[in-house]
Design a protein around this motif. Structure first.
Motif, PDB file in Angstrom:
ATOM      1  N   GLY A 156      -7.929   1.917  -0.953  1.00  0.00           N
ATOM      2  CA  GLY A 156      -6.815   1.224  -0.358  1.00  0.00           C
ATOM      3  C   GLY A 156      -6.841   1.299   1.164  1.00  0.00           C
ATOM      4  O   GLY A 156      -7.629   2.037   1.763  1.00  0.00           O
ATOM      5  N   LEU A 157      -5.960   0.533   1.768  1.00  0.00           N
ATOM      6  CA  LEU A 157      -5.895   0.478   3.230  1.00  0.00           C
ATOM      7  C   LEU A 157      -5.547   1.832   3.826  1.00  0.00           C
ATOM      8  O   LEU A 157      -6.131   2.241   4.834  1.00  0.00           O
ATOM      9  CB  LEU A 157      -4.873  -0.584   3.668  1.00  0.00           C
ATOM     10  N   GLY A 158      -4.606   2.540   3.229  1.00  0.00           N
ATOM     11  CA  GLY A 158      -4.213   3.843   3.762  1.00  0.00           C
ATOM     12  C   GLY A 158      -5.380   4.815   3.825  1.00  0.00           C
ATOM     13  O   GLY A 158      -5.581   5.502   4.827  1.00  0.00           O
ATOM     14  N   ALA A 159      -6.173   4.855   2.762  1.00  0.00           N
ATOM     15  CA  ALA A 159      -7.326   5.754   2.721  1.00  0.00           C
ATOM     16  C   ALA A 159      -8.378   5.363   3.753  1.00  0.00           C
ATOM     17  O   ALA A 159      -8.955   6.229   4.431  1.00  0.00           O
ATOM     18  CB  ALA A 159      -7.938   5.771   1.320  1.00  0.00           C
ATOM     19  N   THR A 160      -8.628   4.065   3.900  1.00  0.00           N
ATOM     20  CA  THR A 160      -9.652   3.639   4.861  1.00  0.00           C
ATOM     21  C   THR A 160      -9.196   3.886   6.296  1.00  0.00           C
ATOM     22  O   THR A 160     -10.001   4.275   7.142  1.00  0.00           O
ATOM     23  CB  THR A 160     -10.057   2.166   4.662  1.00  0.00           C
TER      24      THR A 160
ATOM     25  N   SER B   8      -2.602  -7.894   0.561  1.00  0.00           N
ATOM     26  CA  SER B   8      -3.806  -8.599   0.109  1.00  0.00           C
ATOM     27  C   SER B   8      -5.039  -8.052   0.824  1.00  0.00           C
ATOM     28  O   SER B   8      -4.963  -7.554   1.949  1.00  0.00           O
ATOM     29  CB  SER B   8      -3.689 -10.101   0.364  1.00  0.00           C
ATOM     30  N   HIS B   9      -6.167  -8.164   0.157  1.00  0.00           N
ATOM     31  CA  HIS B   9      -7.431  -7.664   0.706  1.00  0.00           C
ATOM     32  C   HIS B   9      -7.752  -8.337   2.051  1.00  0.00           C
ATOM     33  O   HIS B   9      -8.178  -7.684   2.991  1.00  0.00           O
ATOM     34  CB  HIS B   9      -8.550  -7.892  -0.302  1.00  0.00           C
ATOM     35  N   GLU B  10      -7.526  -9.640   2.124  1.00  0.00           N
ATOM     36  CA  GLU B  10      -7.840 -10.380   3.360  1.00  0.00           C
ATOM     37  C   GLU B  10      -7.054  -9.848   4.550  1.00  0.00           C
ATOM     38  O   GLU B  10      -7.621  -9.577   5.606  1.00  0.00           O
ATOM     39  CB  GLU B  10      -7.544 -11.872   3.187  1.00  0.00           C
ATOM     40  N   VAL B  11      -5.758  -9.677   4.395  1.00  0.00           N
ATOM     41  CA  VAL B  11      -4.935  -9.190   5.501  1.00  0.00           C
ATOM     42  C   VAL B  11      -5.269  -7.728   5.798  1.00  0.00           C
ATOM     43  O   VAL B  11      -5.342  -7.320   6.960  1.00  0.00           O
ATOM     44  CB  VAL B  11      -3.428  -9.377   5.210  1.00  0.00           C
ATOM     45  N   ALA B  12      -5.521  -6.937   4.758  1.00  0.00           N
ATOM     46  CA  ALA B  12      -5.876  -5.525   4.949  1.00  0.00           C
ATOM     47  C   ALA B  12      -7.136  -5.383   5.803  1.00  0.00           C
ATOM     48  O   ALA B  12      -7.209  -4.499   6.672  1.00  0.00           O
ATOM     49  CB  ALA B  12      -6.053  -4.831   3.606  1.00  0.00           C
TER      50      ALA B  12
ATOM     51  N   GLU C 290       1.090 -10.331  -0.340  1.00  0.00           N
ATOM     52  CA  GLU C 290       0.878  -9.362  -1.410  1.00  0.00           C
ATOM     53  C   GLU C 290      -0.353  -9.709  -2.230  1.00  0.00           C
ATOM     54  O   GLU C 290      -0.722 -10.880  -2.373  1.00  0.00           O
ATOM     55  CB  GLU C 290       2.112  -9.322  -2.310  1.00  0.00           C
ATOM     56  N   LYS C 291      -0.989  -8.658  -2.767  1.00  0.00           N
ATOM     57  CA  LYS C 291      -2.129  -8.859  -3.657  1.00  0.00           C
ATOM     58  C   LYS C 291      -1.720  -9.743  -4.820  1.00  0.00           C
ATOM     59  O   LYS C 291      -0.621  -9.632  -5.340  1.00  0.00           O
ATOM     60  CB  LYS C 291      -2.602  -7.520  -4.246  1.00  0.00           C
ATOM     61  N   GLN C 292      -2.630 -10.590  -5.235  1.00  0.00           N
ATOM     62  CA  GLN C 292      -2.401 -11.421  -6.420  1.00  0.00           C
ATOM     63  C   GLN C 292      -2.856 -10.652  -7.652  1.00  0.00           C
ATOM     64  O   GLN C 292      -3.590  -9.679  -7.552  1.00  0.00           O
ATOM     65  CB  GLN C 292      -3.171 -12.740  -6.296  1.00  0.00           C
ATOM     66  N   GLN C 293      -2.467 -11.101  -8.796  1.00  0.00           N
ATOM     67  CA  GLN C 293      -2.822 -10.412 -10.044  1.00  0.00           C
ATOM     68  C   GLN C 293      -4.329 -10.244 -10.192  1.00  0.00           C
ATOM     69  O   GLN C 293      -4.803  -9.197 -10.563  1.00  0.00           O
ATOM     70  CB  GLN C 293      -2.258 -11.181 -11.240  1.00  0.00           C
TER      71      GLN C 293
ATOM     72  N   GLU D 261      -6.571 -10.000  -7.926  1.00  0.00           N
ATOM     73  CA  GLU D 261      -7.079  -8.986  -7.012  1.00  0.00           C
ATOM     74  C   GLU D 261      -6.848  -7.588  -7.583  1.00  0.00           C
ATOM     75  O   GLU D 261      -7.686  -6.725  -7.493  1.00  0.00           O
ATOM     76  CB  GLU D 261      -6.369  -9.075  -5.657  1.00  0.00           C
ATOM     77  N   THR D 262      -5.672  -7.369  -8.146  1.00  0.00           N
ATOM     78  CA  THR D 262      -5.325  -6.065  -8.699  1.00  0.00           C
ATOM     79  C   THR D 262      -6.271  -5.712  -9.849  1.00  0.00           C
ATOM     80  O   THR D 262      -6.752  -4.598  -9.939  1.00  0.00           O
ATOM     81  CB  THR D 262      -3.865  -6.077  -9.183  1.00  0.00           C
ATOM     82  N   LYS D 263      -6.569  -6.673 -10.700  1.00  0.00           N
ATOM     83  CA  LYS D 263      -7.468  -6.424 -11.834  1.00  0.00           C
ATOM     84  C   LYS D 263      -8.884  -6.130 -11.351  1.00  0.00           C
ATOM     85  O   LYS D 263      -9.582  -5.316 -11.902  1.00  0.00           O
ATOM     86  CB  LYS D 263      -7.457  -7.622 -12.776  1.00  0.00           C
ATOM     87  N   ARG D 264      -9.311  -6.846 -10.328  1.00  0.00           N
ATOM     88  CA  ARG D 264     -10.671  -6.691  -9.808  1.00  0.00           C
ATOM     89  C   ARG D 264     -10.847  -5.334  -9.137  1.00  0.00           C
ATOM     90  O   ARG D 264     -11.898  -4.734  -9.211  1.00  0.00           O
ATOM     91  CB  ARG D 264     -10.963  -7.822  -8.835  1.00  0.00           C
ATOM     92  N   ASP D 265      -9.814  -4.866  -8.416  1.00  0.00           N
ATOM     93  CA  ASP D 265      -9.898  -3.588  -7.684  1.00  0.00           C
ATOM     94  C   ASP D 265      -9.996  -2.495  -8.641  1.00  0.00           C
ATOM     95  O   ASP D 265     -10.220  -1.640  -9.053  1.00  0.00           O
ATOM     96  CB  ASP D 265      -8.683  -3.380  -6.792  1.00  0.00           C
TER      97      ASP D 265
END
Length: 139
Positions: free
Chosen positions: A1-5, A34-38, A130-133, A135-139
């Motif tokens: 996740g963004l916090g960890a990175t 979302s991954h793009e904004v992160a 926000e992440k889309q569904q 994206e959540t499944k893929r992560d």
């Protein structure tokens, strides 16, 4: 996740530049970003820390990446401030322009302020996407 990175990024800068005190204020609600904004958030923080090392001669830098509500719109707010020498002499360099373009391309706002002897401050706000569904499944 963004916090960890972001935590890893700050830890690496602390390790490599022990004379620089870096604080990180991160809002865990941004894990839904979302991954793009992160990626843009990460790159902006990375560029700011790089600029502090290269140009600021600072002793401390404060990094805040939080969720804010601006006129009922959720925003990712980035605020990075150092106590370095400040005073950009010839306008924005390539790194600052690149950060501005990243933010503005997402429909956000960006500011860079630097006064001689007063350090530098970067502020950016971007829409919280926000992440889309899928994206959540893929992560």
């Amino acid at each position: 996740g963004l916090g960890a990175t972001l935590t890893d990024l700050v830890s690496e800068y602390r390790r490599r530049h022990s004379g620089l005190h870096i604080t990180l204020d991160y809002d865990d609600n941004l894990e839904l970003l979302s991954h793009e904004v992160a990626i843009h958030v990460y790159r902006i923080v990375q560029e700011c820390l790089t600029n502090v090392i290269r140009h600021a001669r600072a002793e401390r830098v404060n990094v805040a990446v939080v969720l804010s509500d601006l006129n009922a719109d959720r925003q990712v707010a980035i605020h990075i401030e150092d106590n370095g020498i400040g005073g950009e002499s010839e306008g924005e360099g390539f790194g600052v322009r690149a950060m501005r373009e990243r933010v503005e391309n997402l429909g956000g706002r960006f500011s860079f302020e630097s006064e001689p002897g007063q350090g530098a401050t970067v502020k950016a706000s971007m829409p919280f996407v926000e992440k889309q569904q899928y994206e959540t499944k893929r992560d």
